[in-house]
Scaffold this motif. Structure first.
Motif, PDB file in Angstrom:
ATOM      1  N   GLU A 228       0.786  -1.179   0.070  1.00 34.75           N
ATOM      2  CA  GLU A 228       0.226   0.067  -0.054  1.00 34.75           C
ATOM      3  C   GLU A 228       0.771   1.331   0.027  1.00 34.75           C
ATOM      4  O   GLU A 228       0.548   1.971  -0.846  1.00 34.75           O
ATOM      5  CB  GLU A 228      -0.820  -0.003   1.293  1.00 34.75           C
ATOM      6  CG  GLU A 228      -2.218  -1.043   1.155  1.00 34.75           C
ATOM      7  CD  GLU A 228      -2.708  -1.025   2.327  1.00 34.75           C
ATOM      8  OE1 GLU A 228      -2.430  -0.425   3.366  1.00 34.75           O
ATOM      9  OE2 GLU A 228      -3.992  -1.537   2.359  1.00 34.75           O
ATOM     10  N   HIS A 229       1.920   1.320   0.835  1.00 34.96           N
ATOM     11  CA  HIS A 229       2.678   2.385   1.074  1.00 34.96           C
ATOM     12  C   HIS A 229       3.460   2.673  -0.371  1.00 34.96           C
ATOM     13  O   HIS A 229       3.672   3.946  -0.850  1.00 34.96           O
ATOM     14  CB  HIS A 229       3.396   2.299   2.041  1.00 34.96           C
ATOM     15  CG  HIS A 229       2.878   2.523   3.289  1.00 34.96           C
ATOM     16  ND1 HIS A 229       3.616   2.051   4.586  1.00 34.96           N
ATOM     17  CD2 HIS A 229       1.876   2.987   3.891  1.00 34.96           C
ATOM     18  CE1 HIS A 229       3.103   2.111   5.569  1.00 34.96           C
ATOM     19  NE2 HIS A 229       1.691   2.831   5.230  1.00 34.96           N
ATOM     20  N   ALA A 230       3.855   1.437  -0.898  1.00 35.51           N
ATOM     21  CA  ALA A 230       4.720   1.569  -2.273  1.00 35.51           C
ATOM     22  C   ALA A 230       3.924   2.145  -3.249  1.00 35.51           C
ATOM     23  O   ALA A 230       4.228   2.913  -4.025  1.00 35.51           O
ATOM     24  CB  ALA A 230       5.342   0.102  -2.518  1.00 35.51           C
ATOM     25  N   ILE A 231       2.751   1.560  -3.393  1.00 40.10           N
ATOM     26  CA  ILE A 231       1.942   2.175  -4.456  1.00 40.10           C
ATOM     27  C   ILE A 231       1.374   3.568  -4.375  1.00 40.10           C
ATOM     28  O   ILE A 231       1.477   4.300  -5.441  1.00 40.10           O
ATOM     29  CB  ILE A 231       0.559   1.254  -4.667  1.00 40.10           C
ATOM     30  CG1 ILE A 231       1.164  -0.072  -5.128  1.00 40.10           C
ATOM     31  CG2 ILE A 231      -0.454   1.791  -5.593  1.00 40.10           C
ATOM     32  CD1 ILE A 231       0.123  -1.236  -4.990  1.00 40.10           C
ATOM     33  N   LEU A 232       1.087   3.896  -3.236  1.00 37.08           N
ATOM     34  CA  LEU A 232       0.625   5.331  -3.075  1.00 37.08           C
ATOM     35  C   LEU A 232       1.689   6.497  -3.179  1.00 37.08           C
ATOM     36  O   LEU A 232       1.393   7.334  -3.497  1.00 37.08           O
ATOM     37  CB  LEU A 232      -0.028   5.378  -1.648  1.00 37.08           C
ATOM     38  CG  LEU A 232      -1.627   4.610  -1.604  1.00 37.08           C
ATOM     39  CD1 LEU A 232      -2.104   4.681  -0.039  1.00 37.08           C
ATOM     40  CD2 LEU A 232      -2.443   5.073  -2.766  1.00 37.08           C
ATOM     41  N   ARG A 233       2.946   6.036  -2.444  1.00 37.47           N
ATOM     42  CA  ARG A 233       3.860   6.903  -2.682  1.00 37.47           C
ATOM     43  C   ARG A 233       4.732   7.004  -4.017  1.00 37.47           C
ATOM     44  O   ARG A 233       5.097   8.064  -4.171  1.00 37.47           O
ATOM     45  CB  ARG A 233       5.019   6.668  -1.428  1.00 37.47           C
ATOM     46  CG  ARG A 233       4.453   6.920  -0.136  1.00 37.47           C
ATOM     47  CD  ARG A 233       5.504   6.239   0.854  1.00 37.47           C
ATOM     48  NE  ARG A 233       6.676   6.969   0.829  1.00 37.47           N
ATOM     49  CZ  ARG A 233       7.079   8.085   1.484  1.00 37.47           C
ATOM     50  NH1 ARG A 233       6.146   8.689   2.248  1.00 37.47           N
ATOM     51  NH2 ARG A 233       8.177   8.626   1.467  1.00 37.47           N
ATOM     52  N   SER A 234       4.948   5.842  -4.522  1.00 41.08           N
ATOM     53  CA  SER A 234       5.708   5.857  -5.681  1.00 41.08           C
ATOM     54  C   SER A 234       5.073   5.890  -7.120  1.00 41.08           C
ATOM     55  O   SER A 234       5.388   6.332  -7.975  1.00 41.08           O
ATOM     56  CB  SER A 234       6.470   4.585  -6.032  1.00 41.08           C
ATOM     57  OG  SER A 234       5.538   3.410  -6.219  1.00 41.08           O
ATOM     58  N   ARG A 235       3.768   5.813  -6.858  1.00 42.39           N
ATOM     59  CA  ARG A 235       2.550   6.100  -8.067  1.00 42.39           C
ATOM     60  C   ARG A 235       3.180   5.174  -9.261  1.00 42.39           C
ATOM     61  O   ARG A 235       3.464   5.953 -10.373  1.00 42.39           O
ATOM     62  CB  ARG A 235       2.225   7.289  -8.415  1.00 42.39           C
ATOM     63  CG  ARG A 235       1.806   8.161  -6.955  1.00 42.39           C
ATOM     64  CD  ARG A 235       1.384   9.527  -7.400  1.00 42.39           C
ATOM     65  NE  ARG A 235       0.065   9.497  -8.002  1.00 42.39           N
ATOM     66  CZ  ARG A 235      -1.127   9.340  -7.884  1.00 42.39           C
ATOM     67  NH1 ARG A 235      -1.280   9.224  -6.365  1.00 42.39           N
ATOM     68  NH2 ARG A 235      -2.126   9.558  -8.426  1.00 42.39           N
ATOM     69  N   PRO A 236       3.511   4.066  -9.213  1.00 41.52           N
ATOM     70  CA  PRO A 236       4.042   3.250 -10.616  1.00 41.52           C
ATOM     71  C   PRO A 236       3.187   3.399 -11.665  1.00 41.52           C
ATOM     72  O   PRO A 236       2.015   3.398 -11.469  1.00 41.52           O
ATOM     73  CB  PRO A 236       4.119   1.880  -9.976  1.00 41.52           C
ATOM     74  CG  PRO A 236       3.125   1.854  -8.824  1.00 41.52           C
ATOM     75  CD  PRO A 236       3.012   2.969  -8.069  1.00 41.52           C
ATOM     76  N   SER A 237       3.911   3.082 -12.706  1.00 44.75           N
ATOM     77  CA  SER A 237       2.909   3.153 -14.174  1.00 44.75           C
ATOM     78  C   SER A 237       2.385   1.734 -14.195  1.00 44.75           C
ATOM     79  O   SER A 237       1.505   1.414 -15.027  1.00 44.75           O
ATOM     80  CB  SER A 237       3.898   3.407 -15.389  1.00 44.75           C
ATOM     81  OG  SER A 237       4.756   2.711 -15.521  1.00 44.75           O
ATOM     82  N   ALA A 238       3.185   0.752 -13.633  1.00 45.35           N
ATOM     83  CA  ALA A 238       2.665  -0.865 -13.730  1.00 45.35           C
ATOM     84  C   ALA A 238       3.131  -1.550 -12.636  1.00 45.35           C
ATOM     85  O   ALA A 238       4.148  -1.079 -11.873  1.00 45.35           O
ATOM     86  CB  ALA A 238       3.544  -1.318 -15.096  1.00 45.35           C
ATOM     87  N   LEU A 239       2.551  -2.746 -12.282  1.00 44.17           N
ATOM     88  CA  LEU A 239       2.769  -3.566 -11.436  1.00 44.17           C
ATOM     89  C   LEU A 239       3.009  -4.840 -12.108  1.00 44.17           C
ATOM     90  O   LEU A 239       2.137  -5.124 -12.857  1.00 44.17           O
ATOM     91  CB  LEU A 239       1.719  -3.667 -10.256  1.00 44.17           C
ATOM     92  CG  LEU A 239       1.492  -2.676  -9.261  1.00 44.17           C
ATOM     93  CD1 LEU A 239       0.833  -1.235  -9.779  1.00 44.17           C
ATOM     94  CD2 LEU A 239       0.617  -3.112  -8.315  1.00 44.17           C
TER      95      LEU A 239
END
Length: 477
Positions: A228-239
């Motif tokens: 959760e923290h990684a997605i919300l902080r880094s805002r990736p273009s893809a997982l």
């Protein structure tokens, strides 16, 4: 020609606890060799100057110079006027692998030998060769009958799919590379599990992506809070995820975690790339899980599949399942890299689809025998290790209790067992306390492999890794 340069600080981080034996210069040379073999140092990379590396590692310049001489003698580096010591291409077809001789046991790949019925299917397809070669041979989308068969299998697993949502590729790796080329721009962040499939990480890194790792822990699964923290902080273009029988840990993601990660990805506009190449490889029983896209609503999810792990790695058939618009974009982008998947292999794959229940049952029995063999030997001989008993997948991700994975890998290679060290599967470093042991080979081969691994562990187990100095208590063979 020099493609990149490696600072002394960066090499120090990559090396980890490298002092596994004396003399120190050979231990340092061994550690750099492994980094080259695992592709953690790319070919044509300039290594740090001898004086700079000696100062960083707290060694004499003479020790570093001797290590570089050893690397030149083994063909891993060369001296280039004006550029220093440059890593050489090692002539491998598969990056991260080292070629073994006929006596070696090669467990660097986690792929079983061909399904026993495959030769007969090839022969049957050959009988129909006139109709196959009558086609143009170039089709970036793939053979209609094969796409229909794959769509039916998705529907049977709970994900209604139209053939227009399928593109056939040259294996899953080709699909990953095509997606990376289409979707990732330099500087974009891509979130991956750590440990992960290393060739996927390499594909995204080649496009200039900044890789963000989210831990997957054997016995505990995905760290949802970290995700959760990684997605919300880094805002990736893809997982990029392997939610079913994750390679290498064998873990499977809970429904709650799937839904939460999919929701988070949609909230930041990230595409979720789901790799299902191991999804149906249940060990204790055949499992065909509900696809990630079906469990999470499907929006923003691209699913990858392959016959490499289920049928044979030499049958280079993979596919992408996505919405029609994404398939159109992939179709438009593909000719820049390849013009399509060979017709004959597609004809073979189409004939294999109705036999998948039989194929998966045979695979389950093979993997169960292999897993139980490795687990039995290692739990008996190295009880201090954390040896899991996974319900599916292709490998054991074992905790060895000390940061000695690279040293263990080198010791095993000297005994004729080829493995990949734990850091090979990392995103951002680490995993020196783990090693991956595939159980895809026949049980008798794996019994010998496990015995060699135990012997290699005895070679390195008494090495103490401390800050600064390493004290050898038992010579490494």
């Amino acid at each position: 020609m020099v493609d990149s340069r490696l600072s002394a600080r960066a090499l120090d981080v990559l090396l980890g606890p490298w002092r596994t034996r004396e003399p120190a210069y050979e231990a340092l040379a061994d550690a750099i060799r492994l980094l080259c073999l695992d592709n953690r140092i790319a070919p044509r990379t300039a290594l740090p100057a001898e004086r700079e590396l000696a100062a960083r590692l707290g060694l004499s310049r003479t020790t570093v110079a001797a290590a570089y001489r050893s690397l030149r003698a083994s063909g891993h580096i060369e001296s280039v006027r004006g550029s220093g010591s440059i890593t050489r291409p090692l002539g491998r077809r598969d990056l991260g692998r080292v070629a073994g001789d006929e006596q070696s046991i090669d467990l660097q790949q986690a792929s079983p030998a061909a399904w026993p019925g495959l030769a007969a299917v090839y022969a049957e397809a050959a009988m129909d060769a006139p109709s196959v070669v009558a086609r143009a041979g170039y089709d970036v989308s793939g053979r209609r009958g094969l796409r229909e068969a794959i769509a039916r299998r998705y529907a049977e697993r709970g994900l209604p799919t139209d053939p227009s949502q399928i593109m056939i590729t040259n294996g899953a790796q080709s699909a990953i590379s095509l997606l990376a080329t289409l979707l990732v721009a330099r500087g974009d962040r891509v979130l991956l599990e750590t440990p992960t499939y290393p060739h996927a990480a390499e594909a995204f890194a080649r496009q200039g992506a900044r890789l963000v790792g989210v831990p997957v822990v054997g016995g505990a699964g995905w760290d949802l809070e970290r995700a959760e923290h990684a997605i919300l902080r880094s805002r990736p273009s893809a997982l990029y995820l392997m939610p079913d029988f994750h390679n290498p840990t064998g873990e499977s993601m809970s429904l709650e975690t799937r839904v939460r990660i999919a929701d988070l990805a949609r909230s930041v506009g990230a595409l979720v790339i789901v790799d299902e190449t191991t999804a149906e490889l249940g060990v204790d029983r055949v499992i065909s899980p509900v696809p990630f896209a079906a469990a999470t609503g499907g929006d923003g999810v691209v699913t990858l599949g392959s016959l490499g792990k289920t049928v044979w790695g030499g049958l280079r058939i993979g596919w992408v399942r996505a919405d029609v618009d994404m398939i159109r974009r992939l179709t438009a982008a593909r000719p820049a890299t390849d013009l399509g998947t060979p017709e004959f292999e597609q004809a073979v794959a189409e004939r294999l689809m109705p036999a998948m229940p039989e194929i998966l049952a045979q695979r389950s029995a093979l993997l169960r025998a292999g897993r139980d063999t490795v687990v039995g030997v290692l739990r008996r001989e190295v009880p201090e290790w954390d040896v899991p008993e996974v319900p599916g997948g292709v490998a054991l991700w074992m905790g060895i209790g000390a940061p000695k994975s690279s040293a263990l890998t080198l010791a095993a290679r000297r005994r004729g067992l080829l493995l990949s060290a734990g850091p090979r599967f990392s995103v951002g470093g680490g995993h020196e306390r783990h090693i991956r042991v595939p159980f895809t080979a026949p049980a008798p081969v794996l019994e010998r492999a496990a015995a060699l691994l135990v012997d290699a562990w005895h070679d390195v187990a008494d090495m103490r890794f401390e800050t600064g100095e390493t004290v050898p208590l038992d010579a490494v063979v």
